[in-house]
Design an enzyme around this catalytic site. Structure first.
Site, PDB file in Angstrom:
ATOM      1  CG  ASP A  98      64.013  87.666  71.432  1.00  0.00           C
ATOM      2  OD1 ASP A  98      64.759  88.423  72.044  1.00  0.00           O
ATOM      3  OD2 ASP A  98      63.572  87.954  70.304  1.00  0.00           O
TER       4      ASP A  98
ATOM      5  CG  ASP B  99      60.585  80.376  61.061  1.00  0.00           C
ATOM      6  OD1 ASP B  99      60.679  80.454  62.298  1.00  0.00           O
ATOM      7  OD2 ASP B  99      59.718  80.979  60.411  1.00  0.00           O
TER       8      ASP B  99
HETATM    9  P1  5GP Z   1      60.091  85.553  73.048  1.00  0.00           P
HETATM   10  O1  5GP Z   1      58.642  85.433  73.424  1.00  0.00           O
HETATM   11  O2  5GP Z   1      61.027  84.922  74.051  1.00  0.00           O
HETATM   12  O3  5GP Z   1      60.470  86.966  72.719  1.00  0.00           O
HETATM   13  O4  5GP Z   1      60.275  84.833  71.667  1.00  0.00           O
HETATM   14  C1  5GP Z   1      60.256  83.475  71.546  1.00  0.00           C
HETATM   15  C2  5GP Z   1      59.975  83.036  70.134  1.00  0.00           C
HETATM   16  O5  5GP Z   1      60.315  84.039  69.170  1.00  0.00           O
HETATM   17  C3  5GP Z   1      60.803  81.832  69.813  1.00  0.00           C
HETATM   18  O6  5GP Z   1      60.175  80.637  70.177  1.00  0.00           O
HETATM   19  C4  5GP Z   1      60.994  81.984  68.306  1.00  0.00           C
HETATM   20  O7  5GP Z   1      59.883  81.447  67.642  1.00  0.00           O
HETATM   21  C5  5GP Z   1      61.003  83.487  68.081  1.00  0.00           C
HETATM   22  N1  5GP Z   1      62.373  84.030  68.053  1.00  0.00           N
HETATM   23  C6  5GP Z   1      62.995  84.804  68.987  1.00  0.00           C
HETATM   24  N2  5GP Z   1      64.249  85.115  68.624  1.00  0.00           N
HETATM   25  C7  5GP Z   1      64.445  84.505  67.437  1.00  0.00           C
HETATM   26  C8  5GP Z   1      65.582  84.421  66.547  1.00  0.00           C
HETATM   27  O8  5GP Z   1      66.679  84.959  66.754  1.00  0.00           O
HETATM   28  N3  5GP Z   1      65.384  83.668  65.419  1.00  0.00           N
HETATM   29  C9  5GP Z   1      64.212  83.052  65.114  1.00  0.00           C
HETATM   30  N4  5GP Z   1      64.166  82.356  63.980  1.00  0.00           N
HETATM   31  N5  5GP Z   1      63.139  83.108  65.931  1.00  0.00           N
HETATM   32  C10 5GP Z   1      63.257  83.828  67.072  1.00  0.00           C
END
Ligand code: 5GP
Length: 185
Positions: free
Chosen positions: A111, A167
């Site tokens: 994300d 989730d």
């Molecule tokens: P980042 O650090 O890249 O912002 O987020 C990574 C983590 O956030 C992912 O491994 C996941 O656990 C959670 N995450 C990010 N976007 C989503 C989404 O659209 N759905 C879900 N269920 N989890 C997300």
């Protein structure tokens, strides 16, 4: 959990079917073939990021025709709900020795890229021969090139998805299809 084909309810939210199990299967197969060809019979260590990547990992490794090892870590970035806490806590579940190994981190979704960036920094300290990322989902508009994701299943819009390991407050991980947040069912 209430379901009528394409709409389902988890906790207080409604979700709509977004990516089917067949589409996921095709993407995972494509990534497996790509990894098999890129590593040219070398041994690979897959580092599976719990909990969300578990379904992706179990399907992907069966599409990879290489000698491979499995290790597990947990990275907690979303405390609860749909917003990142900004802090990432990395925990090991196995006594990993990645020195001189070809390592591929298996992520469910990138994300902002903050989680995977911190995982990479952590694993780089173990001096792997190479270190790459395979993620099933990428939100390019959010992460804006923070990290290089080498293997990507789907590029998606910056909305919240559940299913196939992902989730919403711990529910929805067992769904075979992927659903997207849908406020008005
Ligand atoms: P980042 O650090 O890249 O912002 O987020 C990574 C983590 O956030 C992912 O491994 C996941 O656990 C959670 N995450 C990010 N976007 C989503 C989404 O659209 N759905 C879900 N269920 N989890 C997300």
């Amino acid at each position: 959990m209430m379901s009528n084909n394409d709409i389902l309810e988890l906790h207080d939210k409604h979700f709509k079917k977004f990516i089917t199990r067949e589409q996921i299967h095709d993407a995972v197969k494509r990534l497996g073939a790509q990894i098999t060809s890129d590593y040219n019979a070398s041994e690979v260590v897959f580092v599976v990021v719990l909990k969300g990547s578990i379904l992706f990992a179990t399907d992907l490794i069966r599409e990879v025709n290489l000698p491979c090892r499995l290790e597990f870590i947990r990275a907690e970035s979303y405390g609860t709900g749909m917003h990142s806490s900004g802090k990432v806590n990395v925990t090991h579940y196995t006594g990993m020795d990645l020195t001189g190994k070809h390592v591929i981190v298996l992520e469910d979704i990138v994300d902002t890229g903050l989680t995977v960036k911190q995982i990479l920094a952590h694993l780089e300290e173990m001096n792997p021969a190479s270190l790459k990322i395979a993620t099933l989902f990428l939100k390019p508009e959010v992460c804006k090139g923070t990290v290089s994701t080498h293997y990507v299943g789907f590029e998606i819009s910056p909305l919240f998805i559940v299913g196939y390991g992902l989730d919403y407050n711990e529910l929805g991980r067992n769904l075979a299809d992927v659903y997207i947040l849908h406020e008005t069912p």
